[in-house]
Design a protein around this motif. Structure first.
Motif, short mmCIF file in Angstrom:
data_model
loop_
_atom_site.label_atom_id
_atom_site.label_comp_id
_atom_site.label_asym_id
_atom_site.label_seq_id
_atom_site.Cartn_x
_atom_site.Cartn_y
_atom_site.Cartn_z
N ILE A 1 0.86 -1.18 0.00
CA ILE A 1 0.00 0.00 0.00
C ILE A 1 0.89 1.22 0.00
O ILE A 1 1.76 1.35 0.86
CB ILE A 1 -0.88 0.04 1.26
N PRO A 2 0.69 2.14 -0.95
CA PRO A 2 1.51 3.34 -0.98
C PRO A 2 1.47 4.06 0.36
O PRO A 2 0.40 4.30 0.91
CB PRO A 2 0.84 4.20 -2.07
N GLY A 3 2.64 4.34 0.87
CA GLY A 3 2.72 5.12 2.10
C GLY A 3 2.38 4.38 3.37
O GLY A 3 2.28 4.98 4.43
N TYR A 4 2.19 3.05 3.28
CA TYR A 4 1.79 2.31 4.48
C TYR A 4 2.86 1.31 4.85
O TYR A 4 3.14 0.38 4.08
CB TYR A 4 0.47 1.60 4.24
N GLY B 1 -1.81 6.78 3.57
CA GLY B 1 -0.38 6.95 3.86
C GLY B 1 0.28 8.04 3.04
O GLY B 1 1.39 8.47 3.36
N GLU B 2 -0.39 8.48 1.99
CA GLU B 2 0.18 9.54 1.16
C GLU B 2 -0.35 10.92 1.54
O GLU B 2 -0.02 11.90 0.90
CB GLU B 2 -0.14 9.27 -0.32
#
Lengths: 255, 254
Positions: A246-249, B149-150
């Motif tokens: 997951i992007p950014g996770y 998360g972004e």
């Protein structure tokens, strides 16, 4: 092409008695090897699928309200995790196998309802499933309680929250450990040899019992097949892991 | 009250009503008889020192924490009723958390759409239109396809507000929603809440933002050690606090 390969190995066997690749130039033995590979593949795929399902259901039941359900799952895990898979296979086939009903397909011979292949699938799936329950539980516990609360406060039922929120997140955490366990499971399928399941090791052992000169050649094939089989599994699992990032996770996913 | 409990609730009755609510965690009694009413369209702020039971109180309103005794009703429906249909309650009450608690594996748009599709069984197309409008409303146009998360903390919290609004609730609960944010992003979240309040949404906020509470609240409740020590409209509450505990707390904060 194939003919010349067969001729090469036939000649090799004559020149050097310790390298008899009989399963290449003898069609009967080739068929045994192919059959063995097929059973190994079948056993691996079916057990992988069942063990994952057992893991998911078990992990869900571990969160059940009922104490009894939770202790049954716990008992199952302790039993299958703490005893050798070889002993489990033999116990299932030789001990439990005696108590299963029989049927007679030809009206003459009695056959047990569950064949040795069936017992191998059951026993190996439950063996790996016990580890999978623990693997998924660890993943589920890594999902913050607050994320479940958010799902709940949006009106989702416990089941909806489990399927749509908790599992997808838990799965990502669990994948590396699951990967290891499934690799182990595929390798453990060789132990089905003990209850005469005609998988690859069984076939190769019978071949080199018949032709002692084929022993080295059989060992070589064994390694090649397992390196390839497990290689494919690991490749697939790694790709899956990467796709699930997951992007950014978190850091998850071997990139 | 008994009338209301039978589903005869009308908008002129309190939309949320607490009567002598008690709640303990083990031996620790967190709420010791809390009573107050919230009218439709009202904005109330609950303030008080840490551990005074503010968050517990607000979590009891949408049944995330069960209460031990007393009564909480939302639009006349008893929250403490064991036969309560939690889905019905949660359609009426939206909640936003301190840690946003977005679903990290879903994009902003998917986060907002998920509950209406799964829980209300609404068609995807209409939910999507509503979700996009809500994302615009919280000023996050262009972030529809970003994963939590972004996004920054403030952006995530605004997605969380949109997600909650997508269920079209009648009451919104905000549990210290700016406490995890850095000072620059606090404001963007507060502006969003202020917009909501001005549109007439009934809001219950637990907050440490005194200036904000003073600005938007119709009524302030100060809790300490499980009881409401003092309450009143912001002007009187902040300037004419009588109880020494309130004075001490305000003295430390303001």
């Amino acid at each position: 092409m194939w003919d010349s390969i067969q001729t090469f190995f036939r000649d090799l066997a004559e020149r050097d008695a310790s390298w008899n690749f009989i399963y290449i130039y003898d069609d009967n033995e080739l068929e045994r090897v192919l059959e063995g590979m097929w059973v190994t593949l079948e056993l691996s795929v079916v057990c992988v699928v069942f063990s994952v399902v057992i893991g998911l259901v078990g992990a869900w039941l571990q969160g059940a309200r009922s104490r009894i359900v939770r202790s049954v799952v716990q008992g199952y895990i302790q039993f299958f995790r703490n005893t050798p898979p070889l002993v489990q296979l033999m116990f299932f086939y030789f001990a439990l196998g005696q108590f299963t009903p029989t049927y007679s397909p030809d009206g003459y011979l009695q056959q047990p309802i569950i064949s040795n292949v069936g017992w191998a699938i059951i026993s190996l799936s439950f063996f790996a499933g016990a580890f999978n329950v623990e693997i998924f539980r660890a993943g589920i516990e890594a999902v913050p309680q607050s994320t479940q609360e958010a799902a709940e406060s949006l009106g989702m039922s416990r089941f909806q929250a489990y399927v749509y929120v908790v599992l997808p997140l838990a799965f990502r955490v669990s994948l590396p450990a699951l990967n290891n366990n499934l690799v182990n499971l595929v390798k453990t399928t060789t132990q089905a040899l003990a209850i005469a399941v005609p998988e690859l090791l069984y076939q190769l052992v019978s071949i080199y019992n018949d032709y002692s000169t084929a022993q080295n050649a059989c060992m070589v094939l064994m390694f090649i097949v397992y390196i390839t089989l497990v290689g494919f599994l690991v490749f697939g699992m790694n790709r899956w892991e990467r796709r699930m990032v997951i992007p950014g996770y978190g850091g998850g996913g071997g990139r | 009250m008994t009338d209301a409990a039978n589903g005869n609730w009308t908008p002129d009755l309190p939309i949320v009503s607490l009567k002598d609510v008690h709640k303990s965690f083990g031996d620790l009694e967190v709420l010791k008889g809390i009573s107050f009413d919230v009218m439709k369209g009202e904005v109330i702020c609950i303030i008080g020192p840490s551990g005074s039971g503010k968050s517990t109180l607000i979590r009891c309103v949408n049944a995330l924490n069960p209460i031990d005794s007393g009564s909480i009703t939302v639009e006349g429906q008893e929250v403490n009723d064991p036969k309560l249909d939690k889905l019905e309650l949660r359609k009426k009450v939206g909640m936003v958390f301190q840690q946003y608690n977005l679903f990290p594996h879903k994009t902003a748009l998917e986060n907002v759409m998920m509950a209406p599709v799964l829980v209300l069984k609404e068609g995807k197309a209409s939910v999507e239109a509503r979700a996009r409008a809500l994302i615009r409303k919280v000023r996050l146009d262009g972030k529809e396809d970003s994963f939590p998360g972004e996004l920054s903390g403030g952006q995530q919290q605004r997605v969380a507000i949109a997600r909650s609004l997508a269920m079209q609730p009648d009451v919104m609960l905000f549990d210290e929603v700016t406490a995890a944010l850095d000072p620059e992003t606090v404001k963007e979240v507060l502006v969003t809440i202020k917009d909501l309040a001005q549109e007439g949404m009934t809001c219950m906020l637990v907050t440490h933002e005194m200036g904000f509470a003073r600005e938007i609240a119709d009524h302030i409740y100060f809790t300490d050690r499980g009881v409401i020590v003092e309450h009143g409209p912001p002007a009187t509450f902040f300037d004419e606090a009588k109880d020494p505990r309130t004075q001490e707390f305000l003295g430390q904060i303001l």
